[in-house]
Design an enzyme around this catalytic site. Structure first.
Site, PDB file in Angstrom:
ATOM      1  N   ASN A 165       0.795  -1.337  -0.147  1.00  0.00           N
ATOM      2  CA  ASN A 165      -0.123   0.070   0.045  1.00  0.00           C
ATOM      3  C   ASN A 165       0.844   1.350   0.018  1.00  0.00           C
ATOM      4  O   ASN A 165       0.623   2.435  -0.639  1.00  0.00           O
ATOM      5  CB  ASN A 165      -1.089   0.101   1.115  1.00  0.00           C
ATOM      6  CG  ASN A 165      -0.333  -0.244   2.428  1.00  0.00           C
ATOM      7  OD1 ASN A 165       0.809  -1.135   2.698  1.00  0.00           O
ATOM      8  ND2 ASN A 165      -0.986   0.437   3.565  1.00  0.00           N
ATOM      9  N   GLY A 240       2.546  -5.886   7.404  1.00  0.00           N
ATOM     10  CA  GLY A 240       1.413  -6.630   6.691  1.00  0.00           C
ATOM     11  C   GLY A 240       0.188  -6.846   7.457  1.00  0.00           C
ATOM     12  O   GLY A 240       0.139  -5.998   8.443  1.00  0.00           O
ATOM     13  N   SER A 241      -0.598  -8.007   7.300  1.00  0.00           N
ATOM     14  CA  SER A 241      -1.958  -8.193   7.846  1.00  0.00           C
ATOM     15  C   SER A 241      -1.327  -8.831   9.289  1.00  0.00           C
ATOM     16  O   SER A 241      -0.307  -9.343   9.189  1.00  0.00           O
ATOM     17  CB  SER A 241      -2.649  -9.238   7.073  1.00  0.00           C
ATOM     18  OG  SER A 241      -2.130 -10.149   6.906  1.00  0.00           O
ATOM     19  N   GLU A 243      -2.648 -11.529  10.162  1.00  0.00           N
ATOM     20  CA  GLU A 243      -2.567 -13.163  10.009  1.00  0.00           C
ATOM     21  C   GLU A 243      -1.196 -13.388   9.445  1.00  0.00           C
ATOM     22  O   GLU A 243      -0.683 -14.256  10.002  1.00  0.00           O
ATOM     23  CB  GLU A 243      -3.762 -13.315   8.985  1.00  0.00           C
ATOM     24  CG  GLU A 243      -4.108 -14.996   8.966  1.00  0.00           C
ATOM     25  CD  GLU A 243      -4.644 -15.546  10.506  1.00  0.00           C
ATOM     26  OE1 GLU A 243      -3.966 -16.540  10.681  1.00  0.00           O
ATOM     27  OE2 GLU A 243      -5.329 -14.591  11.233  1.00  0.00           O
ATOM     28  N   GLY A 245       1.376 -11.829   9.698  1.00  0.00           N
ATOM     29  CA  GLY A 245       2.504 -11.454  10.925  1.00  0.00           C
ATOM     30  C   GLY A 245       2.660 -12.523  11.737  1.00  0.00           C
ATOM     31  O   GLY A 245       3.886 -12.774  12.256  1.00  0.00           O
ATOM     32  N   GLU A 262       4.822  -4.589  12.135  1.00  0.00           N
ATOM     33  CA  GLU A 262       3.741  -3.451  11.955  1.00  0.00           C
ATOM     34  C   GLU A 262       2.740  -4.023  11.082  1.00  0.00           C
ATOM     35  O   GLU A 262       2.436  -4.288   9.921  1.00  0.00           O
ATOM     36  CB  GLU A 262       4.706  -2.335  11.036  1.00  0.00           C
ATOM     37  CG  GLU A 262       3.744  -0.918  11.322  1.00  0.00           C
ATOM     38  CD  GLU A 262       2.614  -0.731  10.625  1.00  0.00           C
ATOM     39  OE1 GLU A 262       1.517  -0.814  11.175  1.00  0.00           O
ATOM     40  OE2 GLU A 262       2.735  -0.255   9.342  1.00  0.00           O
ATOM     41  N   CYS A 296      -3.120   1.006   7.310  1.00  0.00           N
ATOM     42  CA  CYS A 296      -3.418   0.327   8.504  1.00  0.00           C
ATOM     43  C   CYS A 296      -3.781   1.136   9.574  1.00  0.00           C
ATOM     44  O   CYS A 296      -4.304   0.628  10.752  1.00  0.00           O
ATOM     45  CB  CYS A 296      -1.937  -0.352   8.719  1.00  0.00           C
ATOM     46  SG  CYS A 296      -0.404   0.475   9.101  1.00  0.00           S
ATOM     47  N   GLU A 470       8.700   1.452  14.632  1.00  0.00           N
ATOM     48  CA  GLU A 470       9.418   1.995  13.368  1.00  0.00           C
ATOM     49  C   GLU A 470       9.398   3.403  13.564  1.00  0.00           C
ATOM     50  O   GLU A 470       8.748   4.182  14.254  1.00  0.00           O
ATOM     51  CB  GLU A 470       9.035   1.632  12.233  1.00  0.00           C
ATOM     52  CG  GLU A 470       8.946   0.139  11.722  1.00  0.00           C
ATOM     53  CD  GLU A 470       8.594  -0.165  10.349  1.00  0.00           C
ATOM     54  OE1 GLU A 470       9.570  -0.704   9.674  1.00  0.00           O
ATOM     55  OE2 GLU A 470       7.352  -0.004   9.602  1.00  0.00           O
TER      56      GLU A 470
END
Length: 496
Positions: A165, A240-241, A243, A245, A262, A296, A470
């Site tokens: 994204n 990422g997501s 799931e 992660g 993240e 996110c 981050e």
């Protein structure tokens, strides 16, 4: 030809990877990259083979174990990182064009959030590379007199895995912090949006960093899985997501790798009782609709006091026609396309299911047929239970639910009543908002619109929104290990 049409057709697509300081064409599987605004093929990239990935990891390992990068002074690393930033500024238009074309981000958003912000953070990280982090603990006189200090040493080779994204932004956060710490990197972009990152690799080569310090490889799940499990990778940074992660964390655990994750969010936006709605309705909706809701930290749960619910809905309906959805190259476009047709179907399914369960579409909604692209109208849903799937799960699209509350205590309870805790937003009198902020389970709280993403402030969340941080000093510390150095002040063998 208009400016938009001219830029749309003059895109510099780099397809070579960066391995051990050299450009390298992939010999693995071919990746088709689609233009989400047209539904057509943007280009193809051949990903890294297993041998090429091994070469990249070995180069990063060698560059860390015996190369100059970790042994350079902080000032020398800072100068090299600023050269990367200089190259980025020279190729600003090419980077922005790649982002608009592969991610569908409207050009004004791409310029501001996907180029200027990560560039600013990279330069901040460069300056922070020269910072003296040694902590002097002073003398200790228990048993044996001694003096101690704590230094911070680079952790080693970092595997960086970014989402689609914000392709340039996300990869630069990882690379910049790791380089500032003295680490070396093997980075891989999402196969949906590889071009901006591959171009970044070219610019890093031109900046003259030592071979192997930054390696950028394209590929799919096999590449990411190798980075999370390979014994030569010391730390994994993933965006990422939630799931995925979990899988990254599980894979990294096999070799006891540390991770920075993240992950997702389902952020609340609390509008405190009595707040003047005149000017805030538009920014509230624009915030979760930008980048087509593929963010996110998007505030997709709008909490409005029951006494102002009708006014909020009315004002929202009036501003909806001003939210232009369409060609991301047009400078007045606010909402571009979703990344893929199947993702648009997923977003639509959340809305359809919610309506079937009794929710009402208060504004917007529905697929839009624009130039063959994968567009979806920003959508505001009402009549939703706070525990409903649409109010609990990350949709990653321009869909928000409107929830009412009776008092601030209930607003806080609703805000915290999700598995995520990345960001939270508050509108209202400043002092009241400041009193609510510490009650929210969120890593980031923005009040009355907040401000731009600061390069010196940590970014990350509570609960299922991730592990670690981050950006800022906290982001650099993720790639440093504390080392306690202690020396005796009495001569060995002498009585004390």
């Amino acid at each position: 030809m208009t400016e938009a049409a001219s830029r749309r057709t003059s895109i510099n697509l780099v397809t070579e990877m960066t391995i051990d300081g050299a450009a390298m064409a992939g010999t693995g599987e071919e990746i088709t990259v689609w233009n989400p605004a047209t539904g057509g093929v943007l280009g193809t990239v051949v990903g890294a083979s297993a041998d090429q990935l091994e070469t990249a990891i070995a180069a990063a390992r060698r560059a860390f174990d015996s190369g100059p990068w970790p042994r350079m002074s902080g000032a020398e690393r800072a100068a090299a990182m600023h050269r990367i930033a200089d190259q980025m500024e020279k190729h600003r238009d090419d980077l922005v064009a790649a982002i608009v074309s592969e991610a569908g981000t409207p050009v004004t958003t791409a310029e501001a959030l996907q180029f200027e912000v990560p560039l600013r953070i990279l330069r901040w990280n460069a300056d922070a590379a020269a910072r003296d982090r040694r902590e002097h603990l002073g003398p200790d006189f228990e048993i044996l007199p001694s003096v101690s200090y704590v230094d911070y040493r680079p952790i080693g080779v970092v595997g960086a895995i970014a989402a689609y994204n914000y392709p340039l932004h996300l990869i630069l956060l990882k690379i910049g912090a790791a380089l500032a710490a003295g680490c070396t990197v093997v980075a891989t972009p999402s196969p949906r949006t590889p071009f901006a990152t591959l171009l970044l690799g070219k610019l890093i080569r031109e900046a003259g960093l030592p071979p192997g310090v930054v390696n950028i490889v394209a590929g799919g799940l096999d590449v990411s899985r190798t980075l999370t499990t390979h014994p030569s990778i010391d730390k994994v940074s993933f965006t990422g997501s939630a799931e995925v992660g979990k899988r990254v964390m599980s894979q990294a655990a096999e070799s006891l790798k540390d991770v920075v994750l993240e992950l997702g969010g389902k952020s609340p936006n609390i509008i405190l009782p009595g707040t003047d709605l005149t000017t805030l309705v538009a920014p509230v909706h624009m915030r979760y609709s930008r980048n087509a809701g593929q963010g996110c930290a998007s505030p997709t749960r709008l909490l409005v006091h029951e006494s102002q619910l009708d006014e909020f809905v009315e004002r929202s309906s009036h501003m909806w026609p001003t939210m232009k959805v369409g060609d991301p190259w047009e400078r007045d476009t606010l909402v571009g396309p979703l990344i893929r047709s199947e993702h648009r179907d997923r977003v639509a399914s959340y809305v359809d299911d919610a309506v079937a369960e009794g929710a009402t579409v208060l504004a917007g909604g529905g697929r839009l047929d624009i130039d063959g692209g994968w567009f979806y109208s920003p959508t505001l849903l009402g009549g939703v239970d706070s525990r409903a799937r649409v109010a609990q799960e990350e949709i990653f699209g321009p869909v928000a639910v409107l929830l009412s509350y009776s008092d601030v205590d209930e607003a806080v309870r609703l805000a915290n009543d999700v598995t995520y805790g990345l960001a939270a937003y508050i509108f209202g009198p400043l002092q009241e908002a400041l009193e609510v902020a510490p009650r929210l389970q969120a890593g980031i709280v923005q009040i009355n619109g907040g401000g731009s993403m600061r390069p010196d402030a940590p970014y990350g969340g509570f609960k299922a929104s991730g592990i670690g941080r981050e950006i800022g000093e906290a982001g650099i510390r993720e790639y440093l290990e504390p080392q306690h150095v202690q020396f005796a002040t009495a001569q060995p063998g002498r009585a004390v």
